[in-house]
Design a protein around this motif. Structure first.
Motif, PDB file in Angstrom:
ATOM      1  N   HIS A  77      37.291  17.061  44.489  1.00  3.42           N
ATOM      2  CA  HIS A  77      36.648  15.748  44.463  1.00  3.42           C
ATOM      3  C   HIS A  77      37.648  14.618  44.667  1.00  3.42           C
ATOM      4  O   HIS A  77      37.272  13.539  45.142  1.00  3.42           O
ATOM      5  N   VAL A  78      38.922  14.856  44.354  1.00  2.62           N
ATOM      6  CA  VAL A  78      39.953  13.856  44.646  1.00  2.62           C
ATOM      7  C   VAL A  78      40.371  13.942  46.110  1.00  2.62           C
ATOM      8  O   VAL A  78      40.583  12.920  46.773  1.00  2.62           O
ATOM      9  N   LEU A  79      40.476  15.150  46.643  1.00  3.61           N
ATOM     10  CA  LEU A  79      40.831  15.323  48.048  1.00  3.61           C
ATOM     11  C   LEU A  79      39.787  14.676  48.964  1.00  3.61           C
ATOM     12  O   LEU A  79      40.145  14.067  49.986  1.00  3.61           O
ATOM     13  N   VAL A  80      38.518  14.800  48.610  1.00  2.00           N
ATOM     14  CA  VAL A  80      37.472  14.136  49.391  1.00  2.00           C
ATOM     15  C   VAL A  80      37.734  12.628  49.442  1.00  2.00           C
ATOM     16  O   VAL A  80      37.643  11.999  50.510  1.00  2.00           O
ATOM     17  N   GLN A  81      38.089  12.046  48.314  1.00  2.00           N
ATOM     18  CA  GLN A  81      38.315  10.598  48.258  1.00  2.00           C
ATOM     19  C   GLN A  81      39.543  10.181  49.056  1.00  2.00           C
ATOM     20  O   GLN A  81      39.519   9.184  49.785  1.00  2.00           O
ATOM     21  N   VAL A  82      40.641  10.945  48.938  1.00  2.00           N
ATOM     22  CA  VAL A  82      41.865  10.546  49.627  1.00  2.00           C
ATOM     23  C   VAL A  82      41.723  10.746  51.133  1.00  2.00           C
ATOM     24  O   VAL A  82      42.193   9.919  51.926  1.00  2.00           O
ATOM     25  N   ALA A  83      41.056  11.822  51.548  1.00  2.00           N
ATOM     26  CA  ALA A  83      40.803  12.009  52.979  1.00  2.00           C
ATOM     27  C   ALA A  83      39.932  10.879  53.518  1.00  2.00           C
ATOM     28  O   ALA A  83      40.144  10.388  54.639  1.00  2.00           O
ATOM     29  N   SER A  84      38.974  10.424  52.723  1.00  2.00           N
ATOM     30  CA  SER A  84      38.127   9.302  53.135  1.00  2.00           C
ATOM     31  C   SER A  84      38.934   8.020  53.271  1.00  2.00           C
ATOM     32  O   SER A  84      38.680   7.208  54.170  1.00  2.00           O
ATOM     33  N   LEU A  85      39.929   7.826  52.373  1.00  2.00           N
ATOM     34  CA  LEU A  85      40.794   6.663  52.490  1.00  2.00           C
ATOM     35  C   LEU A  85      41.552   6.656  53.814  1.00  2.00           C
ATOM     36  O   LEU A  85      41.879   5.584  54.345  1.00  2.00           O
ATOM     37  N   ARG A  86      41.841   7.840  54.340  1.00  2.00           N
ATOM     38  CA  ARG A  86      42.525   7.950  55.638  1.00  2.00           C
ATOM     39  C   ARG A  86      41.579   7.706  56.803  1.00  2.00           C
ATOM     40  O   ARG A  86      42.011   7.692  57.957  1.00  2.00           O
ATOM     41  N   GLY A  87      40.286   7.577  56.515  1.00  2.00           N
ATOM     42  CA  GLY A  87      39.312   7.361  57.581  1.00  2.00           C
ATOM     43  C   GLY A  87      38.709   8.630  58.128  1.00  2.00           C
ATOM     44  O   GLY A  87      37.989   8.592  59.141  1.00  2.00           O
ATOM     45  N   ALA A  88      38.966   9.760  57.470  1.00  2.00           N
ATOM     46  CA  ALA A  88      38.423  11.028  57.939  1.00  2.00           C
ATOM     47  C   ALA A  88      36.936  11.120  57.655  1.00  2.00           C
ATOM     48  O   ALA A  88      36.407  10.493  56.729  1.00  2.00           O
ATOM     49  N   ARG A  89      36.289  11.932  58.439  1.00  2.21           N
ATOM     50  CA  ARG A  89      34.884  12.274  58.226  1.00  2.21           C
ATOM     51  C   ARG A  89      34.868  13.559  57.407  1.00  2.21           C
ATOM     52  O   ARG A  89      35.261  14.618  57.897  1.00  2.21           O
ATOM     53  N   VAL A  90      34.431  13.483  56.163  1.00  2.00           N
ATOM     54  CA  VAL A  90      34.609  14.596  55.232  1.00  2.00           C
ATOM     55  C   VAL A  90      33.298  15.340  55.013  1.00  2.00           C
ATOM     56  O   VAL A  90      32.290  14.746  54.601  1.00  2.00           O
ATOM     57  N   LEU A  91      33.331  16.637  55.280  1.00  5.97           N
ATOM     58  CA  LEU A  91      32.260  17.550  54.905  1.00  5.97           C
ATOM     59  C   LEU A  91      32.734  18.334  53.691  1.00  5.97           C
ATOM     60  O   LEU A  91      33.932  18.522  53.493  1.00  5.97           O
ATOM     61  N   GLY A  92      31.798  18.791  52.883  1.00  4.33           N
ATOM     62  CA  GLY A  92      32.181  19.542  51.699  1.00  4.33           C
ATOM     63  C   GLY A  92      31.274  20.732  51.483  1.00  4.33           C
ATOM     64  O   GLY A  92      30.230  20.860  52.127  1.00  4.33           O
ATOM     65  N   THR A  93      31.683  21.616  50.579  1.00  5.69           N
ATOM     66  CA  THR A  93      30.809  22.686  50.114  1.00  5.69           C
ATOM     67  C   THR A  93      30.675  22.570  48.601  1.00  5.69           C
ATOM     68  O   THR A  93      31.587  22.100  47.916  1.00  5.69           O
ATOM     69  N   ALA A  94      29.540  23.013  48.103  1.00  2.00           N
ATOM     70  CA  ALA A  94      29.281  23.000  46.666  1.00  2.00           C
ATOM     71  C   ALA A  94      28.244  24.068  46.365  1.00  2.00           C
ATOM     72  O   ALA A  94      27.406  24.395  47.208  1.00  2.00           O
ATOM     73  N   SER A  95      28.283  24.591  45.144  1.00  2.00           N
ATOM     74  CA  SER A  95      27.426  25.715  44.786  1.00  2.00           C
ATOM     75  C   SER A  95      26.144  25.322  44.075  1.00  2.00           C
ATOM     76  O   SER A  95      25.243  26.158  43.914  1.00  2.00           O
ATOM     77  N   THR A  96      26.038  24.066  43.632  1.00  2.00           N
ATOM     78  CA  THR A  96      24.835  23.621  42.922  1.00  2.00           C
ATOM     79  C   THR A  96      24.465  22.213  43.374  1.00  2.00           C
ATOM     80  O   THR A  96      25.323  21.460  43.863  1.00  2.00           O
TER      81      THR A  96
END
Length: 321
Positions: A152-171
């Protein structure tokens, strides 16, 4: 002092809450009275004996607290300073002796729980997105376990770089947290490879950050763009089996990496550079950490059981006393 000790490899029951002698700082060390302790998946590996640490041991590699004493050769830290650190074993305790070179002073605005919850994962996210593979605006990346302690922190920092972030989650609950952190789409594990391809117009993602391991590895390769990076960060589902490197060529000159933070904070200058950015992000509320649960130190077994079952969303903390 009170501490958690592990006398032999085992499950959560191997964690014992005991009286142990307090550590003595060496000439270049600090003695820190810990106020908050980060629980990380590496702690499970240390407890289980899969990382080569000698027993008995006090687990824990991340803590925040107040400096109680300093070694004779320490010049830039004083008794009473508020610090955070990551690295050496021994954080599951009321006190820890650590090299002064690893301690970072905390801004007044950053409280101990926020520091202990964010420091290690924040610096990890920093080197992954700024140094290992510097992300550029518009890059599509996939973060597995996007609601986890690192994810959840990596998603935020990648977003700060301007990346388009996809994720996976189990619930659904974890998916909601991941979206709240900036994930554009959160994909179910059963079809993440097909969905990642579809959402990128068939091109694939520039990088997959995979902390799951065996259960996702082969399909993570399948959703990468040509010259994409598969970055292995952990193995919560088990270790990845041996890989024929020719598969990287066959799938488009891919890159496979298994990095660790220690190699990206080898100097004091590099450590302070990453730490400064992470702490500034916290103060400016550009990143936030989701604290899943806070346990008293004596309940470390419960914390490990929750982490191992992959129930946690965000970070788990221990608090001495």
């Amino acid at each position: 002092m009170k501490a958690i000790r592990v006398h032999a490899p085992g499950g959560p029951d191997a964690l014992r809450y005991e009286d142990v002698p307090p550590p003595s700082p060496g000439r270049t060390d600090l003695l820190v009275r810990l106020a908050a302790i980060g629980v990380n998946f590496i702690d499970v590996h240390h407890r289980a004996g899969t990382r080569g640490a000698a027993f008995p041991l006090i687990p824990g590699v991340e803590g925040a607290g107040t400096v109680e004493a300093i070694g004779s050769e320490v010049a830039d830290v004083a008794v009473g300073d508020r610090v955070v650190y990551a690295g050496p074993l021994g954080a599951y305790a009321e006190y820890a002796a650590i090299p002064a070179s690893l301690a970072v002073k905390l801004p007044d605005e950053v409280e101990f729980p926020a520091a202990a919850a964010t420091f290690l994962v924040g610096m990890t996210a920093h080197f992954l997105t700024h140094s290992l593979l510097p992300l550029e605006a518009g890059d599509a990346v996939l973060v597995h376990a996007a609601a986890g302690g690192l994810g959840h922190v990596l998603v935020q920092v990648a977003s700060l770089r301007g990346a388009r972030v996809l994720g996976t989650a189990s619930t659904p609950e974890k998916a909601e947290v991941a979206r709240g952190c900036g994930a554009e789409q959160v994909l179910p594990y059963a079809q993440f490879d097909r969905e990642a391809r579809r959402l990128t117009g068939g091109q694939g993602v520039v990088a997959v950050y995979d902390s799951v391991g065996a259960a996702t590895f082969s399909r993570s390769l399948d959703c990468l763009a040509s010259r994409g990076w598969l970055v292995l960060l952990g193995e919560s589902s088990g270790a990845v089996p041996p890989v024929d490197p020719r598969i990287l060529t066959e799938k488009g000159s891919l890159v496979l990496a298994r990095p660790t933070l220690a190699d990206y904070v080898r100097t004091r200058v590099e450590l302070l550079h990453r730490a400064r950015d992470v702490l500034e992000w916290i103060v400016a509320k550009r990143i936030r950490v989701h604290v899943d649960a806070v346990y008293p130190l004596e309940k470390a077994r419960e914390a490990h059981a929750r982490l191992a079952r992959r129930q946690s969303i965000g970070k788990i903390l221990l608090v001495p006393g």
